[in-house]
Enzyme design. Sequence first.
Site, PDB file in Angstrom:
ATOM      1  N   ASN A  70     -21.634  45.475  45.683  1.00  0.00           N
ATOM      2  CA  ASN A  70     -22.349  46.776  45.787  1.00  0.00           C
ATOM      3  C   ASN A  70     -22.608  47.247  44.348  1.00  0.00           C
ATOM      4  O   ASN A  70     -21.759  47.808  43.676  1.00  0.00           O
ATOM      5  CB  ASN A  70     -21.777  47.736  46.526  1.00  0.00           C
ATOM      6  CG  ASN A  70     -22.663  49.086  46.674  1.00  0.00           C
ATOM      7  OD1 ASN A  70     -23.664  49.076  46.070  1.00  0.00           O
ATOM      8  ND2 ASN A  70     -21.722  50.243  47.090  1.00  0.00           N
ATOM      9  N   TRP A  71     -23.810  47.063  43.937  1.00  0.00           N
ATOM     10  CA  TRP A  71     -24.112  47.390  42.557  1.00  0.00           C
ATOM     11  C   TRP A  71     -24.332  48.900  42.440  1.00  0.00           C
ATOM     12  O   TRP A  71     -24.671  49.253  40.975  1.00  0.00           O
ATOM     13  CB  TRP A  71     -25.233  46.537  41.948  1.00  0.00           C
ATOM     14  CG  TRP A  71     -24.655  45.024  41.554  1.00  0.00           C
ATOM     15  CD1 TRP A  71     -23.771  44.589  41.979  1.00  0.00           C
ATOM     16  CD2 TRP A  71     -25.706  44.301  40.795  1.00  0.00           C
ATOM     17  NE1 TRP A  71     -23.758  43.048  41.310  1.00  0.00           N
ATOM     18  CE2 TRP A  71     -24.803  43.085  40.399  1.00  0.00           C
ATOM     19  CE3 TRP A  71     -26.757  44.271  39.848  1.00  0.00           C
ATOM     20  CZ2 TRP A  71     -25.125  41.902  39.886  1.00  0.00           C
ATOM     21  CZ3 TRP A  71     -27.433  43.166  39.496  1.00  0.00           C
ATOM     22  CH2 TRP A  71     -26.510  41.986  39.215  1.00  0.00           C
ATOM     23  N   LYS A  72     -24.519  49.487  43.161  1.00  0.00           N
ATOM     24  CA  LYS A  72     -25.017  50.919  43.405  1.00  0.00           C
ATOM     25  C   LYS A  72     -26.174  51.105  42.411  1.00  0.00           C
ATOM     26  O   LYS A  72     -26.931  50.190  42.557  1.00  0.00           O
ATOM     27  CB  LYS A  72     -23.621  51.673  42.842  1.00  0.00           C
ATOM     28  CG  LYS A  72     -22.384  51.306  43.738  1.00  0.00           C
ATOM     29  CD  LYS A  72     -21.202  52.233  43.455  1.00  0.00           C
ATOM     30  CE  LYS A  72     -20.124  51.776  44.557  1.00  0.00           C
ATOM     31  NZ  LYS A  72     -18.992  52.643  44.423  1.00  0.00           N
ATOM     32  N   HIS A 129     -22.382  54.501  53.208  1.00  0.00           N
ATOM     33  CA  HIS A 129     -21.635  54.481  52.061  1.00  0.00           C
ATOM     34  C   HIS A 129     -21.199  55.808  51.861  1.00  0.00           C
ATOM     35  O   HIS A 129     -22.039  56.746  51.823  1.00  0.00           O
ATOM     36  CB  HIS A 129     -22.281  53.777  50.892  1.00  0.00           C
ATOM     37  CG  HIS A 129     -21.093  53.654  49.838  1.00  0.00           C
ATOM     38  ND1 HIS A 129     -20.711  54.653  49.102  1.00  0.00           N
ATOM     39  CD2 HIS A 129     -20.536  52.255  49.280  1.00  0.00           C
ATOM     40  CE1 HIS A 129     -19.804  54.062  48.166  1.00  0.00           C
ATOM     41  NE2 HIS A 129     -19.668  52.840  48.274  1.00  0.00           N
ATOM     42  N   GLU A 140     -20.712  57.470  49.121  1.00  0.00           N
ATOM     43  CA  GLU A 140     -21.512  58.086  48.035  1.00  0.00           C
ATOM     44  C   GLU A 140     -22.876  58.650  48.794  1.00  0.00           C
ATOM     45  O   GLU A 140     -23.381  59.653  48.460  1.00  0.00           O
ATOM     46  CB  GLU A 140     -21.982  57.183  46.853  1.00  0.00           C
ATOM     47  CG  GLU A 140     -20.587  56.949  45.993  1.00  0.00           C
ATOM     48  CD  GLU A 140     -20.328  55.686  45.373  1.00  0.00           C
ATOM     49  OE1 GLU A 140     -21.455  55.011  45.289  1.00  0.00           O
ATOM     50  OE2 GLU A 140     -19.366  55.335  45.068  1.00  0.00           O
ATOM     51  N   GLU A 199     -13.591  51.786  53.623  1.00  0.00           N
ATOM     52  CA  GLU A 199     -13.418  52.220  52.178  1.00  0.00           C
ATOM     53  C   GLU A 199     -12.892  53.527  52.274  1.00  0.00           C
ATOM     54  O   GLU A 199     -13.749  54.375  52.247  1.00  0.00           O
ATOM     55  CB  GLU A 199     -15.067  52.135  51.475  1.00  0.00           C
ATOM     56  CG  GLU A 199     -15.674  50.753  51.501  1.00  0.00           C
ATOM     57  CD  GLU A 199     -16.736  50.803  50.280  1.00  0.00           C
ATOM     58  OE1 GLU A 199     -16.509  49.749  49.529  1.00  0.00           O
ATOM     59  OE2 GLU A 199     -17.591  51.647  50.117  1.00  0.00           O
ATOM     60  N   GLY A 235     -13.811  53.723  42.924  1.00  0.00           N
ATOM     61  CA  GLY A 235     -13.997  53.644  41.452  1.00  0.00           C
ATOM     62  C   GLY A 235     -12.702  54.632  40.589  1.00  0.00           C
ATOM     63  O   GLY A 235     -12.902  54.949  39.777  1.00  0.00           O
ATOM     64  N   SER A 244     -11.780  50.048  44.674  1.00  0.00           N
ATOM     65  CA  SER A 244     -10.864  49.386  43.704  1.00  0.00           C
ATOM     66  C   SER A 244     -10.440  47.778  43.675  1.00  0.00           C
ATOM     67  O   SER A 244      -9.511  47.678  43.239  1.00  0.00           O
ATOM     68  CB  SER A 244      -9.757  50.517  43.240  1.00  0.00           C
ATOM     69  OG  SER A 244     -10.540  51.614  42.960  1.00  0.00           O
ATOM     70  N   GLY A 276     -17.471  47.237  44.196  1.00  0.00           N
ATOM     71  CA  GLY A 276     -18.514  48.138  43.369  1.00  0.00           C
ATOM     72  C   GLY A 276     -18.104  47.637  41.933  1.00  0.00           C
ATOM     73  O   GLY A 276     -18.712  46.556  41.565  1.00  0.00           O
ATOM     74  N   GLY A 277     -17.450  48.370  41.008  1.00  0.00           N
ATOM     75  CA  GLY A 277     -17.393  47.931  39.701  1.00  0.00           C
ATOM     76  C   GLY A 277     -17.276  46.508  39.288  1.00  0.00           C
ATOM     77  O   GLY A 277     -17.909  46.092  38.240  1.00  0.00           O
TER      78      GLY A 277
HETATM   79  P1  13P Z   1     -15.163  50.154  43.303  1.00  0.00           P
HETATM   80  O1  13P Z   1     -14.950  48.532  43.670  1.00  0.00           O
HETATM   81  O2  13P Z   1     -15.863  50.514  42.126  1.00  0.00           O
HETATM   82  O3  13P Z   1     -14.100  50.986  43.816  1.00  0.00           O
HETATM   83  O4  13P Z   1     -16.168  50.595  44.373  1.00  0.00           O
HETATM   84  C1  13P Z   1     -16.034  50.276  45.784  1.00  0.00           C
HETATM   85  C2  13P Z   1     -17.488  50.688  46.638  1.00  0.00           C
HETATM   86  O5  13P Z   1     -17.773  51.711  46.621  1.00  0.00           O
HETATM   87  C3  13P Z   1     -18.179  49.445  47.236  1.00  0.00           C
HETATM   88  O6  13P Z   1     -19.004  49.749  47.976  1.00  0.00           O
END
Ligand code: 13P
Length: 248
Positions: A9-11, A93, A95, A163, A169, A208, A229-230
Site C-alpha cells: 500500500n503506497w498510500k 483502511h 487512515e 491492521e 507506521g 510495520s 506500507g512503508g
Molecule cells: P506500515 O507498513 O507503514 O506500518 O503500514 C501498514 C499499512 O497501513 C498498510 O496498509
Amino acid sequence: MRRKLVAGNWKMNGTRADLAEVQALTTAFPAPTVDLLICPPATLIAQMVTATQGHTLAVGGQDCHANPKGAHTGDISAPELADAGASHVILGHSERRTDHAETDAQVRAKAQAAHSAGLIALVCIGETLEQREAGQTLAVVGTQLAGSLPDTATGANTVIAYEPVWAIGTGLVPTLPQIAEVHAFIRADLAIRFGADGATFRILYGGSVKPSNAAEIFGVPDVDGALVGGASLKAADFGPIIAALSAA
Ligand code: 13P
C-alpha cells in the site's frame, strides 16, 4: 489451499519515477510463487499496469466510491479503477476511517461496488491501542468484520487485512500470539458467516511489516500474507518480504 498474497500500500507516496521500484521487483521475481499486489496512488495505476504487462504482479486502488459514477468531485469509482487496469482495491483502511470518518456501512457499500465491478476487495479492520488496552480487540474486530463485509463477499473476491491501528507506521508490532489470536478469531467468524467458503478467504497481517520481522509473522497460523506500507515503497525492502513469504 489459500494462495499467499503480499500487497504493498503506497498510500500517498509515488510519482512516475517510482515505477522503477516496481520494475526492479518484476525483474527480481520473474515468476513469483506467491501473489503480488501493489496499490499505488490512483494517478499511477494505468502506468503501473503498463509497466508490469506480462507479469503476474497485480495493481490495485486504495479506495473507491460506492456509486459507479456521478457528481462526486475527487472520488474514483470501482468501474473506473477496473478500466484503468486495477484488479483489486483496498477498502476501509484505518487512515480512511480516521481521515474521512468512513463507517463500516460505507466500507460495506464500497466493497459491494468493488465486487460489482469485478474487483477483489481488501477490507481492512483493526483496533486502536486504547481498544486493545481495554480488552476490546476481538469485539472491535468482530464488529468491523460483520459490518464491513457485504453478502457478496467470497474467498475469491475478498481479502481481509488485519491492521492494528497502533502498529501502522509506528514500528510497533503485536506479539506473534496476539496476531495468531486475532487471525484465528477472524477465521472462525468467517466460517460462521460464510460456511465452508470462510476457509478460503485470505487473511493478511498489516502494520510495520519489515524484512526483519516478515518471516516470523508469516509463520503464524492463518496469516496468509501481508499488507505492507512503508516497506513496500522500495524494492530493496519489499523484495526480502516477498522472498520471506515465498519461503514460508
Ligand atoms: P506500515 O507498513 O507503514 O506500518 O503500514 C501498514 C499499512 O497501513 C498498510 O496498509
